[in-house]
Design a protein around this motif. Structure first.
Motif, PDB file in Angstrom:
ATOM      1  N   ASP A 118       0.810  -1.220   0.000  1.00 26.45           N
ATOM      2  CA  ASP A 118       0.000   0.000   0.000  1.00 26.45           C
ATOM      3  C   ASP A 118       0.841   1.267   0.000  1.00 26.45           C
ATOM      4  OD1 ASP A 118      -2.257  -1.552   0.020  1.00 26.45           O
ATOM      5  OD2 ASP A 118      -2.719  -1.230   2.139  1.00 26.45           O
ATOM      6  N   ASP A 119       1.942   1.271   0.749  1.00 30.93           N
ATOM      7  CA  ASP A 119       2.781   2.469   0.796  1.00 30.93           C
ATOM      8  C   ASP A 119       3.386   2.784  -0.571  1.00 30.93           C
ATOM      9  OD1 ASP A 119       2.264   2.841   3.499  1.00 30.93           O
ATOM     10  OD2 ASP A 119       4.065   1.749   4.138  1.00 30.93           O
ATOM     11  N   THR A 151       0.582   4.073  -2.918  1.00 35.81           N
ATOM     12  CA  THR A 151       0.273   5.471  -2.610  1.00 35.81           C
ATOM     13  C   THR A 151       1.356   6.397  -3.141  1.00 35.81           C
ATOM     14  OG1 THR A 151      -0.940   4.824  -0.639  1.00 35.81           O
ATOM     15  CG2 THR A 151      -0.199   7.108  -0.750  1.00 35.81           C
ATOM     16  N   SER A 152       2.606   6.057  -2.921  1.00 37.92           N
ATOM     17  CA  SER A 152       3.716   6.889  -3.371  1.00 37.92           C
ATOM     18  C   SER A 152       3.724   7.035  -4.884  1.00 37.92           C
ATOM     19  CB  SER A 152       5.035   6.285  -2.890  1.00 37.92           C
ATOM     20  OG  SER A 152       6.125   6.965  -3.440  1.00 37.92           O
ATOM     21  N   TYR A 185       1.274   6.416  -7.111  1.00 36.36           N
ATOM     22  CA  TYR A 185       0.082   7.076  -7.642  1.00 36.36           C
ATOM     23  C   TYR A 185       0.092   8.579  -7.355  1.00 36.36           C
ATOM     24  CZ  TYR A 185      -2.207   2.907  -9.382  1.00 36.36           C
ATOM     25  OH  TYR A 185      -2.525   1.793 -10.119  1.00 36.36           O
ATOM     26  N   ASN A 186       0.670   8.987  -6.245  1.00 36.36           N
ATOM     27  CA  ASN A 186       0.804  10.426  -5.989  1.00 36.36           C
ATOM     28  C   ASN A 186       1.784  11.057  -6.974  1.00 36.36           C
ATOM     29  OD1 ASN A 186      -1.110  10.749  -3.976  1.00 36.36           O
ATOM     30  ND2 ASN A 186       0.319  10.156  -2.366  1.00 36.36           N
ATOM     31  N   ASN A 227      -6.854  12.788  -2.128  1.00 33.18           N
ATOM     32  CA  ASN A 227      -6.497  11.640  -1.290  1.00 33.18           C
ATOM     33  C   ASN A 227      -5.003  11.453  -1.145  1.00 33.18           C
ATOM     34  OD1 ASN A 227      -9.094  10.658  -0.613  1.00 33.18           O
ATOM     35  ND2 ASN A 227      -9.311   9.907  -2.710  1.00 33.18           N
ATOM     36  N   GLN A 228      -4.206  12.453  -1.423  1.00 29.15           N
ATOM     37  CA  GLN A 228      -2.765  12.284  -1.320  1.00 29.15           C
ATOM     38  C   GLN A 228      -2.415  11.847   0.094  1.00 29.15           C
ATOM     39  OE1 GLN A 228      -0.559  15.601  -2.761  1.00 29.15           O
ATOM     40  NE2 GLN A 228      -1.232  15.265  -4.863  1.00 29.15           N
ATOM     41  N   GLN A 233      -3.158   8.888   1.219  1.00 31.44           N
ATOM     42  CA  GLN A 233      -4.060   7.806   1.612  1.00 31.44           C
ATOM     43  C   GLN A 233      -3.983   6.713   0.562  1.00 31.44           C
ATOM     44  OE1 GLN A 233      -8.006   9.279   2.168  1.00 31.44           O
ATOM     45  NE2 GLN A 233      -7.348  11.020   3.376  1.00 31.44           N
ATOM     46  N   ASN A 234      -4.394   5.515   0.937  1.00 31.01           N
ATOM     47  CA  ASN A 234      -4.418   4.405  -0.015  1.00 31.01           C
ATOM     48  C   ASN A 234      -5.502   4.666  -1.055  1.00 31.01           C
ATOM     49  OD1 ASN A 234      -4.380   2.045  -1.367  1.00 31.01           O
ATOM     50  ND2 ASN A 234      -4.808   0.734   0.375  1.00 31.01           N
ATOM     51  N   LEU A 235      -5.147   4.752  -2.326  1.00 28.84           N
ATOM     52  CA  LEU A 235      -6.093   5.061  -3.374  1.00 28.84           C
ATOM     53  C   LEU A 235      -6.767   3.825  -3.937  1.00 28.84           C
ATOM     54  CD1 LEU A 235      -3.998   7.706  -5.285  1.00 28.84           C
ATOM     55  CD2 LEU A 235      -5.792   8.093  -3.616  1.00 28.84           C
TER      56      LEU A 235
END
Length: 138
Positions: free
Chosen positions: A93-94, A97-98, A100-101, A132-133, A135-137
């Motif tokens: 997940d981390d 998130t990284s 996708y941001n 949602n930056q 957060q898990n998207l």
């Protein structure tokens, strides 16, 4: 009135262009998924654009399949801006998130995105990513 004498009312319709596919995450499973995807497209379509944090994995795939099947992206930004569809196969997940941001920052001007994480298809409006930056998207 002759058609040639009419002023242009609109630009000509652009021709079809090949769909540019990207792949992010060339780990134990992602490498083989990207390889199969690239092999299926290499005879007649644009090469798959691949990115991995460990550059040697991208370079190994390029060496194995050749430039007609694979191109190596130098950053997630390049992958995001050059591709119509991006497959991701990311570790946790981390990392999701990284990455996708990073995509969101690169695509700030686009309104809709299509990302495919493993077997999940996600189509998000830009507001969903930017709001949602952190957060898990998925």
């Amino acid at each position: 009135m002759h058609v040639a004498a009419l002023p242009f009312s609109r630009p000509p319709t652009p021709g079809a262009h090949p769909l540019q596919i990207g792949f992010c995450g060339l780990g134990a499973m992602g490498y083989f998924m990207a390889r199969n995807l690239a092999n299926s497209r290499k005879s007649h379509l644009s090469p798959v654009l691949v990115y991995n944090r460990t550059v040697t994995k991208s370079q190994n795939l390029l060496a194995e399949l050749g430039a007609s099947a694979v191109r190596v992206a130098h950053s997630p930004d390049q992958l995001a801006t050059d591709c119509d569809v991006i497959f991701t196969n990311l570790a946790n997940d981390d990392v999701v998130t990284s990455v996708y941001n990073e995509f969101a920052k690169a695509l700030a001007v686009r309104r809709t995105y299509m990302f495919l994480q493993d077997k999940i298809i996600i189509i998000l409006p830009s507001s969903a990513i930017t709001s949602n930056q952190g957060q898990n998207l998925c």
